[in-house]
Design an enzyme around this catalytic site. Structure first.
Site, PDB file in Angstrom:
ATOM      1  N   GLU A 127     -37.476  -6.024  19.206  1.00 24.33           N
ATOM      2  CA  GLU A 127     -36.660  -7.089  19.784  1.00 24.33           C
ATOM      3  C   GLU A 127     -35.204  -6.656  19.947  1.00 24.33           C
ATOM      4  OE1 GLU A 127     -39.867  -9.480  17.342  1.00 24.33           O
ATOM      5  OE2 GLU A 127     -37.805  -9.623  16.624  1.00 24.33           O
ATOM      6  N   ASP A 139     -41.117 -13.270   9.375  1.00 22.36           N
ATOM      7  CA  ASP A 139     -40.726 -14.651   9.065  1.00 22.36           C
ATOM      8  C   ASP A 139     -40.432 -14.812   7.579  1.00 22.36           C
ATOM      9  OD1 ASP A 139     -41.242 -15.578  11.794  1.00 22.36           O
ATOM     10  OD2 ASP A 139     -43.336 -15.221  11.302  1.00 22.36           O
ATOM     11  N   GLU A 172     -34.695 -17.343  15.125  1.00 25.83           N
ATOM     12  CA  GLU A 172     -35.641 -16.252  14.860  1.00 25.83           C
ATOM     13  C   GLU A 172     -36.243 -15.795  16.187  1.00 25.83           C
ATOM     14  OE1 GLU A 172     -37.571 -13.588  12.187  1.00 25.83           O
ATOM     15  OE2 GLU A 172     -35.867 -14.936  11.964  1.00 25.83           O
TER      16      GLU A 172
END
EC number: 2.7.1.147
Length: 496
Positions: free
Chosen positions: A328, A481, A297
């Site tokens: 990201e 998450d 992750e």
């Protein structure tokens, strides 16, 4: 008489099928339409139930989301964990005596002024960000004000702990969490999460989560989206102190899925320590028995050299799966000279075709192939209004359910509801889009009744679904998450 009987027969069948619509609203519409057309009774009636696009999309998800044939039993998660202190960013900065000025990004925060400038910079964009605060005493002073602030809330924090907590909500899973777990965090964790004694420490690591709402104003500033700014002075997670404890715990725990996070926390460390720890990460992951998938992750980063090292220093080839968001993904492409890397930032909603090109490039350049000994076969990309699950063909099953489940949990967690409440949601995904800009892609038109779209490109499958965006989000922290955990929970990996 025969004509009358035929009409009555047709009417009876129409009534019967109408009852099926009412009693089985989750039965796929395609099956009912097929039945109707096979009887040659004319155009199929419109589906009953919630009429809005949001309602129809939510109902379609529920019909699509099915458990995989082979399920995970034991999941090990590490290695970053902390206590999140969540509060209003504007109110905290006001309490610290700061006034709204000019926004400016800082890769590392050294002072209260740096904090104020960086917060304004990202609030003005409505973008999430995470930064390291270098000065220990100043950070602890700010943390004390934040922790005692009226309305401040304490939550499980850190990608690993949040993913472990999400997995633990499923009673059929046993979850191991390794990370720096202090007394407050241990108290907050689900009883179904097992923490090895070696992971326990006397003091918690605190992360401050400064939230803002869409349209919230501070001086001349107005936030275009709800989001949050995160900062900390976190040395335990920054040095990935629990990596060795994590790996040594795996042999006894015997997981069938491993989730690793926390590499972004090393940004506050020296280049030498970063290089050393990355090599140790690769060695540690390589020691995990073949056949146990490893999900990495990612999280918000600003150090291009560190990101480039994660991509090129053999980290990507030793993990099976990646989870990441739009910031990201673009930063990864910029750091490793990938597609669309000349783009400085996304202009509003990330272009689906561009995102698809970058995901394709990652799997083609760093994923498993006949000529490359890499384990990487899966990427779960998430942004506010849509998700894409990209997989190398022949390695994963149940992707349709997995991407839909990840999108559904984004809506329920943001609105803090058990199920999707369509009246509190907005469908903001692009109505139509191209699947690629690097080659001749297909044009897709979004249909809420069939919300998961699939396309293929040179042995790689893409599953796209829109997200129902919560109009008034209760909490934005940890959404990525939760999305990754839910997507993994519904995923099935083929045996090696």
């Amino acid at each position: 008489m025969a004509l009358w009987r035929g009409s009555a027969y047709a009417g009876f069948l129409a009534l019967a099928i109408g009852c099926v619509f009412l009693l089985e609203p989750e039965l796929p519409g395609s099956a009912l339409r097929s039945l109707w057309s096979s009887l040659r009774l004319g155009p199929a009636p419109a589906p009953l139930g919630p009429g809005s696009s949001e309602g129809r999309l939510a109902a379609a998800w529920d019909a699509l989301i099915v458990r995989p044939a082979r399920r995970w039993r034991r999941v090990a998660v590490g290695v970053n964990a902390c206590v999140d202190v969540v509060l209003s960013g504007v109110k905290l900065l006001q309490a610290l005596g700061l006034s709204p000025g000019n926004g400016k990004d800082h890769t590392v925060l050294h002072s209260r002024n740096d904090l104020e400038e960086a917060f304004i910079h990202f609030m003005g964009k409505g973008a999430a960000a995470e930064r390291f605060f270098s000065h220990k005493e100043t950070f602890h002073d700010i943390a004390q004000v934040a922790s005692n602030f009226p309305g401040a809330q304490h939550y499980v924090g850190g990608n690993a702990a949040l993913i472990g907590q999400k997995f633990a909500a499923n009673s059929d899973l046993k979850v191991l969490l390794c990370g720096p777990v202090g007394p407050k965090l241990h108290e907050l964790l689900d009883d179904n999460v097992f923490v090895p004694p070696e992971s326990l420490q006397e003091v918690d690591e605190f992360h401050l989560i400064l939230e803002y709402q869409a349209g919230e104003e501070w001086g001349q500033l107005k936030a275009p989206h709800a989001n949050r700014f995160i900062f900390s002075h976190d040395l335990s997670n920054g040095a990935m102190n629990m990596l060795e404890v994590f790996v040594s715990s795996l042999e006894e725990f015997q997981p069938d899925l491993v989730v690793l996070s926390g590499l972004h926390m090393m940004e506050g460390q020296s280049k030498e320590l970063q290089r050393k720890r990355l090599m140790e990460v690769v060695t540690s992951i390589s020691d995990i028995p073949t056949g146990i998938p490893v999900h990495l992750e990612l999280a918000s980063m600003t150090n291009r050299e560190l990101m480039s090292s994660i991509v090129h220093q053999q980290v990507f080839p030793v993990v099976t799966s990646l989870g990441l968001n739009e910031q990201e993904l673009l930063f990864l492409s910029q750091s490793a000279s990938g597609p669309h890397s000349s783009l400085s930032s996304w202009n509003g909603v990330p272009d689906v075709g561009m995102v698809s090109d970058i995901l394709f490039w990652i799997l083609k350049e760093h994923g498993r192939s006949k000529s490359r000994a890499s384990d990487l076969t899966r990427i779960h990309f998430h942004t506010l209004v849509y998700h894409i699950l990209a997989t190398v063909d022949g390695h994963w099953a149940n992707q349709l359910a997995a991407v839909a489940a990840g999108a559904r949990v984004a809506g329920t967690q943001a609105c803090a509801t058990e199920t999707i409440d369509a009246t509190r949601m907005l469908l903001r995904a692009p109505h139509e889009f191209m699947t690629s800009h690097s080659e001749a892609g297909s044009r897709i038109v979004l249909n809420p009744n069939e919300p998961v779209v699939e396309w293929h490109r040179e042995g790689i499958s893409f599953h796209f679904t829109p997200v129902l965006v919560c109009k008034d989000p209760i909490r934005t922290v940890g959404l990525g998450d939760a999305i990754s955990a839910e997507g993994l929970y519904y995923s099935e990996v083929y045996p090696y």
